[in-house]
Each structure stands twice: as structure tokens, then as C-alpha cells.
Write an enzyme that holds these catalytic residues in place. Structure first.
Site, short mmCIF file in Angstrom:
data_model
loop_
_atom_site.label_atom_id
_atom_site.label_comp_id
_atom_site.label_asym_id
_atom_site.label_seq_id
_atom_site.Cartn_x
_atom_site.Cartn_y
_atom_site.Cartn_z
N GLY A 169 0.80 -1.22 0.00
CA GLY A 169 0.00 0.00 0.00
C GLY A 169 0.83 1.26 0.00
N GLU A 172 1.54 1.81 -3.48
CA GLU A 172 0.30 2.26 -4.15
C GLU A 172 0.08 3.75 -3.92
OE1 GLU A 172 -3.03 -0.41 -4.84
OE2 GLU A 172 -2.36 -1.56 -3.10
N GLU A 192 2.45 -8.16 -2.93
CA GLU A 192 1.19 -8.80 -2.55
C GLU A 192 1.09 -10.25 -3.02
OE1 GLU A 192 0.24 -4.41 -2.27
OE2 GLU A 192 1.50 -5.72 -3.50
#
Length: 322
Positions: A169, A172, A192
Site C-alpha cells: 500500500g 500504491e 502482494e
């Protein structure tokens, strides 16, 4: 060393002394209200438990993710609190640019997997979903995505100063940031697939536009780590600086941004963002001209910018009303 502040407007904050000359505001508990007005702000910043909030200049917001022992992983409560903070930032006229960084050796290592594991097994996380609304408890993050940044639209720019580990994340978030500065030992990755999950917070569809199909596939399917220079070569970072200098460089960029017309910054960013989001070039241009430019034309900053150029002086910008 920290002190309670006596004025009631700061009732939910402590003042901490740091190496750099900025004020650090950190909430003590979520139960204490922050509705009173702060000097120079229309409203005080909302409480953010796991981040430090500071203002290096009157126009710049610096957010430091502050769970160093957890590598600044963000839990459910953190997503929603950061969403409220960015909303406040967009609505606060005196603020024009934000910087996001991390404390310790990580920028952000991704999701709070302990909270995730507890949720999978039906146990209550100690600091995760307490105090959230029913809707928030049923969703892992707000519409703005991971850390309220991976899918954020927003009005004002956010610069990520990547000081170390930037995985999952965290990666991201930087993919959707407006600018990225990385320390030379920063590491980037979407690991991931290695733990049986997927980067669903907005990175996959955006990554391909930055690095291209093959490189996006390499990142997402292998989960391998990119060093800072490689991330820069691929377009994920604007620049790489020596260790410990990323916030300083982000500040330099932010000061350049806030020196410009706030209206022009907002509209220029919107025009680029529309192209980023997949709107055709002509449609994005038409929308920028017919909607955003008309709003600018009615404001004071465009007139001031032209006038200052003619008069050969530095412009005196006013807060944007867009």
C-alpha cells in the site's frame, strides 16, 4: 520531551521538541474534540493518531507516518483519519501543498497485516477499528484508497518523500502521488502476490500508465523489490537524493509550488489528472477550458499575475477560491 498546551484551542494536542524548527501536533485521544478555531486556520486539523502533523511554512503541511516499530503500516482507522486530514487540507485556504513521509527506516510497508489476520479470524484488533462508524468498520478503506492517497483525486498537490521501505500500500500511495522524492536507499515493491493477496487499492491500473505494460507486469507478478535509482528510471520517482535528504528536497519542490498562483496550480493539476484518469486529450482540454479556466478568470490571482508581470514585481497571491 513534550508539553500540554494551555490554550483551549489546542486541548487535544501536545507540543513536542524536534530537531527541525517546526511545530508538531499529535492528538492525545480520539475522545477529545478539535472543533475550536486555530490561529491562521479556518478550522483545526482533525485528529490523526498514528501520524505527526507539522507546518514547516504557513502554506505547507508535512505529514509523518509515525508507527516506526510497525514500519508505518496503516490500519483501518489510519486510512479514515488520513482521509479526513486531506479533506481538511484541501478546504484550508492557507495551505497549498502537502508532503508525506515516514518515521524510522520505512516510508510505509503497506497494510497492517496483524489487523488483517485478526479480522480473518474474527478477533478484535487492539487499535484498528475502535471509534469508527458502522460503514467504516465494514470497509477496509475510504474511497480515496490506501492511506487516503492511492485513489485520491483531491484539489491540491501531495509530494511523497520516500525515506526507506515503500512496499504494498505504501507503493500504491506513491504511484498516485503528484511528485515523489526518494532517499538513495529507499526500496519500492508490490509484494502482494507473495502472500496471496492483490494490490487492489488503485495501483495496478495506474502503474501501467507510468511504467508501461511489461514493467508493470514485472512489478505486480514477481513482487520483486526495486531500488531507488531503478524506480526513478522507470518513472516512479522524480529524483533520488542522498540518505536523509528526501524531506529537504520535497520541501524545495513544495516551496516552488507555493510560490506560484494557487489557482494556476489547482487547474494545471486538474488538467494533468484528467489525462491520467483516462479522459481523452481533447475532452480533458475542453473541460479544463470551459470549467476550470472560467473559474480562474473570475478570480483575483490571474489578474494579479498579469499585473505583476507588467509592473515587474513579485506577485501577491491570495488564497484560492476554486
Amino acid at each position: 520531551m513534550s508539553h500540554r498546551l494551555s490554550h483551549p484551542v489546542f486541548s487535544s494536542y501536545t507540543l513536542s521538541q524536534t530537531a527541525c524548527p517546526v511545530l508538531i501536533f499529535q492528538t492525545l485521544s480520539q475522545s477529545q474534540p478539535t472543533s475550536a478555531k486555530m490561529t491562521s486556520f479556518i478550522t483545526p486539523p482533525p485528529p490523526v493518531h498514528d501520524s505527526l502533523i507539522s507546518f514547516p511554512t504557513p502554506s505547507i503541511l508535512l505529514i509523518t507516518l509515525n508507527r516506526p516499530k510497525a514500519l508505518n503500516c496503516i490500519n483501518t482507522r489510519g486510512h479514515y483519519e488520513l482521509d479526513a486530514l486531506y479533506t481538511w487540507f484541501d478546504n484550508e485556504p492557507s495551505l497549498r501543498c502537502a508532503i508525506l513521509t515516514g518515521a524510522g527506516r520505512a516510508f510505509c510497508a503497506g497494510a497492517d497485516l496483524k489487523e488483517w489476520d485478526n479480522a480473518n479470524h474474527g478477533t478484535q484488533s487492539q487499535d484498528g477499528k475502535e471509534g469508527l462508524s458502522r460503514e467504516a468498520k465494514e470497509r477496509s478503506m475510504p474511497p480515496s484508497g490506501f492511506g487516503a492517497l492511492s485513489r485520491r483525486g483531491g484539489k491540491k498537490p501531495v509530494i511523497c518523500a520516500v525515506n526507506g521501505i515503500c512496499f504494498g500500500g505504501g507503493c500504491e500511495m506513491i504511484i498516485n502521488a503528484d511528485m515523489v522524492v526518494a532517499d538513495q536507499d529507499a526500496q519500492f515493491g508490490l509484494p502482494e502476490v507473495k502472500i496471496g493477496v492483490v494490490a487492489l487499492a488503485g495501483a495496478l491500473s495506474r502503474l501501467i500508465r507510468t511504467v508501461g505494460r511489461q514493467r508493470a507486469m514485472e512489478m505486480a507478478l514477481t513482487g520483486r523489490t526495486l531500488k531507488a535509482e531503478e524506480a526513478r528510471e522507470w518513472g516512479l520517482a522524480n529524483s533520488v537524493v542522498e540518505k536523509g535528504k528526501c524531506v529537504e528536497e520535497a520541501m524545495r519542490l513544495a516551496e516552488m509550488v507555493v510560490g506560484n498562483s494557487p489557482d494556476s496550480v489547482i487547474v494545471s493539476r486538474e488538467g494533468i489528472k484528467m489525462g491520467w484518469e483516462g479522459i481523452g486529450a481533447e475532452e480533458a482540454t475542453r473541460w479544463t477550458q470551459e470549467v476550470w479556466y472560467k473559474r480562474m478568470d473570475r478570480g483575483e490571482n490571474m489578474k494579479e499575475g498579469v499585473r505583476s508581470f507588467v509592473e515587474k514585481r513579485k506577485p501577491r497571491w491570495v488564497p484560492s477560491k476554486l
